[in-house]
Design a protein around this motif. Sequence first.
Motif, mmCIF file in Angstrom:
data_model
loop_
_atom_site.group_PDB
_atom_site.id
_atom_site.type_symbol
_atom_site.label_atom_id
_atom_site.label_comp_id
_atom_site.label_asym_id
_atom_site.label_seq_id
_atom_site.Cartn_x
_atom_site.Cartn_y
_atom_site.Cartn_z
ATOM 1 N N PHE A 1 0.761 -1.203 0.006
ATOM 2 C CA PHE A 1 -0.039 0.056 -0.168
ATOM 3 C C PHE A 1 0.672 1.392 0.048
ATOM 4 C CE2 PHE A 1 0.412 -1.699 4.317
ATOM 5 C CZ PHE A 1 0.884 -0.723 4.845
ATOM 6 N N VAL A 2 1.951 1.147 0.361
ATOM 7 C CA VAL A 2 2.979 2.150 0.213
ATOM 8 C C VAL A 2 3.336 2.823 -1.155
ATOM 9 C CG1 VAL A 2 5.164 3.123 0.649
ATOM 10 C CG2 VAL A 2 4.236 1.768 2.509
ATOM 11 N N GLN A 3 3.298 1.861 -2.053
ATOM 12 C CA GLN A 3 3.526 2.195 -3.480
ATOM 13 C C GLN A 3 1.868 2.284 -4.174
ATOM 14 O OE1 GLN A 3 5.862 0.127 -6.073
ATOM 15 N NE2 GLN A 3 7.303 -0.372 -5.048
ATOM 16 N N TYR A 4 0.942 1.845 -3.384
ATOM 17 C CA TYR A 4 -0.451 2.172 -4.207
ATOM 18 C C TYR A 4 -0.830 3.598 -4.125
ATOM 19 C CZ TYR A 4 -0.879 -3.055 -3.542
ATOM 20 O OH TYR A 4 -0.556 -4.171 -3.578
ATOM 21 N N ASN A 5 -0.256 4.451 -3.123
ATOM 22 C CA ASN A 5 -0.539 5.705 -3.113
ATOM 23 C C ASN A 5 -0.070 6.466 -4.115
ATOM 24 O OD1 ASN A 5 -1.624 6.237 -0.181
ATOM 25 N ND2 ASN A 5 0.043 5.110 0.426
ATOM 26 N N THR A 6 1.191 5.974 -4.719
ATOM 27 C CA THR A 6 1.923 6.616 -5.562
ATOM 28 C C THR A 6 1.248 6.087 -7.057
ATOM 29 O OG1 THR A 6 4.001 6.428 -4.515
ATOM 30 C CG2 THR A 6 4.168 7.097 -6.879
ATOM 31 N N ARG A 7 0.788 5.023 -7.004
ATOM 32 C CA ARG A 7 0.287 4.654 -8.267
ATOM 33 C C ARG A 7 -1.216 5.099 -8.471
ATOM 34 N NH1 ARG A 7 0.203 -0.673 -11.356
ATOM 35 N NH2 ARG A 7 2.086 -1.423 -9.852
ATOM 36 N N PHE A 8 -2.015 5.010 -7.643
ATOM 37 C CA PHE A 8 -3.476 5.550 -7.707
ATOM 38 C C PHE A 8 -3.660 6.704 -7.168
ATOM 39 C CE2 PHE A 8 -3.369 0.534 -6.716
ATOM 40 C CZ PHE A 8 -3.875 0.406 -8.058
ATOM 41 N N ILE A 9 -2.889 7.601 -6.407
ATOM 42 C CA ILE A 9 -3.366 9.129 -6.200
ATOM 43 C C ILE A 9 -2.356 9.947 -6.810
ATOM 44 C CG2 ILE A 9 -3.887 10.584 -4.092
ATOM 45 C CD1 ILE A 9 -4.317 8.048 -2.482
ATOM 46 N N SER A 10 -1.272 10.045 -6.252
ATOM 47 C CA SER A 10 -0.362 11.012 -6.896
ATOM 48 C C SER A 10 1.256 10.910 -6.225
ATOM 49 C CB SER A 10 -0.609 12.587 -6.612
ATOM 50 O OG SER A 10 -0.507 12.613 -5.232
ATOM 51 N N PRO A 11 2.274 11.034 -7.032
ATOM 52 C CA PRO A 11 3.567 10.996 -6.279
ATOM 53 C C PRO A 11 3.693 11.725 -5.080
ATOM 54 C CG PRO A 11 3.831 11.335 -8.698
ATOM 55 C CD PRO A 11 2.150 11.466 -8.413
ATOM 56 N N ALA A 12 3.143 12.821 -4.990
ATOM 57 C CA ALA A 12 3.269 13.707 -3.716
ATOM 58 C C ALA A 12 2.865 13.149 -2.470
ATOM 59 C CB ALA A 12 2.673 14.877 -4.024
ATOM 60 N N TRP A 13 1.593 12.423 -2.740
ATOM 61 C CA TRP A 13 0.964 11.722 -1.634
ATOM 62 C C TRP A 13 1.588 10.589 -1.358
ATOM 63 C CZ3 TRP A 13 -1.821 13.334 2.168
ATOM 64 C CH2 TRP A 13 -2.701 12.302 2.771
#
Length: 583
Positions: free
Chosen positions: A144-156
């Motif tokens: 889920f640490v990478q899911y934030n980058t994949r599905f929301i944004s790199p900044a988040w």
Amino acid sequence: MSELQDQEKSIATTYTYSTDDTSPTTTQHPYIEDKHTKNFFSCFIDGFKPSKGWEIDENLTFEERTHKLQEFAPLKRKLKNRHLQMIAIGGSIGTGLFVGTGGALAQGGPASLIIAWILVGIMMFCTVQSLGELCVAFPVPGSFVQYNTRFISPAWGFCMSWNYALAWLISLPIELVAAAITVNYWNDSINSAAWVAIFYIIILLINILGVKGYGETEFAFSIIKVIAILGYVILGIVINCGGVPQGGYIGGQYWKNPGAFNHGFKGVCSVFVTAAFSFGGTELCGLAAAETENPRKSLPSATKQVFWRITLFYIISLALIGINIPFTDSRLLGNSGAAASPFVISIQNAGIKGLPSVMNAVIMLSICSVANSGVYAASRTISSLANQGFAPRWFGYVDREGRPLVGIGITMAFGLLCFLAATSYHAKVFDWMMAVSGLSSFVTWGSINVCHLRFRSALKAQGRGVDELHFTSQSDIYGSIFGVILNGLIIISQLWIALFPVGGKISAESFLKSFLCIPVLIIFYTFWLFYSKDYTFFIKGKNIDLDSGRIIENLHDLREEVAREKAELASQVWYYRFYKFWC
């Protein structure tokens, strides 16, 4: 050729499953040597040499990084189904339940205890279901640490990755000190620093053994914790009915006098953070997806186990605590460690000799378990930070045995703060450390639910559906919506408590200790926006990568397989379908 056919042919995958679905098969790395030709010492030394998969080109895109990580799979898939099941059932049972509930009972009363834990428990069930769907589809390192980058944004993604890493880094020294305090229950004449050093070395050795060492120790710890909770449930009923040396029949008298609530609605709100602390680590079964032999088979079952842990281990045991101990008992707030545990206090009130020491030993092992999980979670998150380009590349060093050595080293170096236990000001330092990550669990869980909603939105935007998923959340998107709303409301309620404390006046120090996590998150988020000059707040659904890291080969074959499995399950007898639904 249709767009769907283009998608099916373009999906690049690494892990394929044999026909019996027992374990993933991968191409053997060219650098792997036959261990039978070397002695044990040589193999042990060689194991610390770098894995060929950890060296990531900084110029690669996020999708290309994911492909490379999956191709070389530097983290070893050595966690078996039994490991994941026990991590899901008992992995996060620790001080939050055994000790923290004492202060929560004194602060809010028994009814507040039940209400807060039920609400957070339902939210956690929905969150883990959402996480399970994502992890089965994308068992990538970092989860889920990478899911934030994949599905929301790199900044988040940058913000949440560092937030999660800090939360576990801070947790490690605090848990080590808590473990040392439990020893004072038997003997307080020995300096705490000596016990801290012993626990520190034990945790270090376990993690040097790699993910298999983590899995086996957590398996053993979880069994002990589960047996202890089940035993207390039976004992708690006996205590309440008066079948103990002293105390007599209790019934529900403590709900009448001193009462079910303390400090009213504000008291209910005040115990949410303790509830979150007790559920902290529930998401670890998702983080372990990249190191599980067969995530497709293990993760769905593991996520369903959360229901039983919430119902049996938390709600029932807390209900018994609430009827067996009045919230006015001075020991709930006047002591520390096991002496403040409502489990231990209720046994002492019953006049049962020897059993409080047994419970204290269980608490000590539980604390060691959480500290062990802290090293695992922090080291994998630090490695993921490097893989995503959010930290120096060498942070992602993984050796040939699949150990993120730099991540483990940084975590254990941070853990040296545990030796502050020998100083007179350690409590103040740890209070401020906890403030940095105080609300991080709510933000993490809310973000997981947002990732799930974004994933479903991306499927719809790209003309695809849930028929290509091996496992779908039992709570569907409605559970994720509930999770986002409840986490948001809890954060707002904590702001209210910080501004208007229970039984006290507001001060800058108390406010910051309650709410420091949010300004820290804002600083992380703002830093990445200006550092990267990437002002993408949300990745559009049509641009979200839905293929990198997937464990499928062909969408058409996958849809047929999923439909076949559903039809086979539907043909079974009702009690088997009932069992598979919940387990």
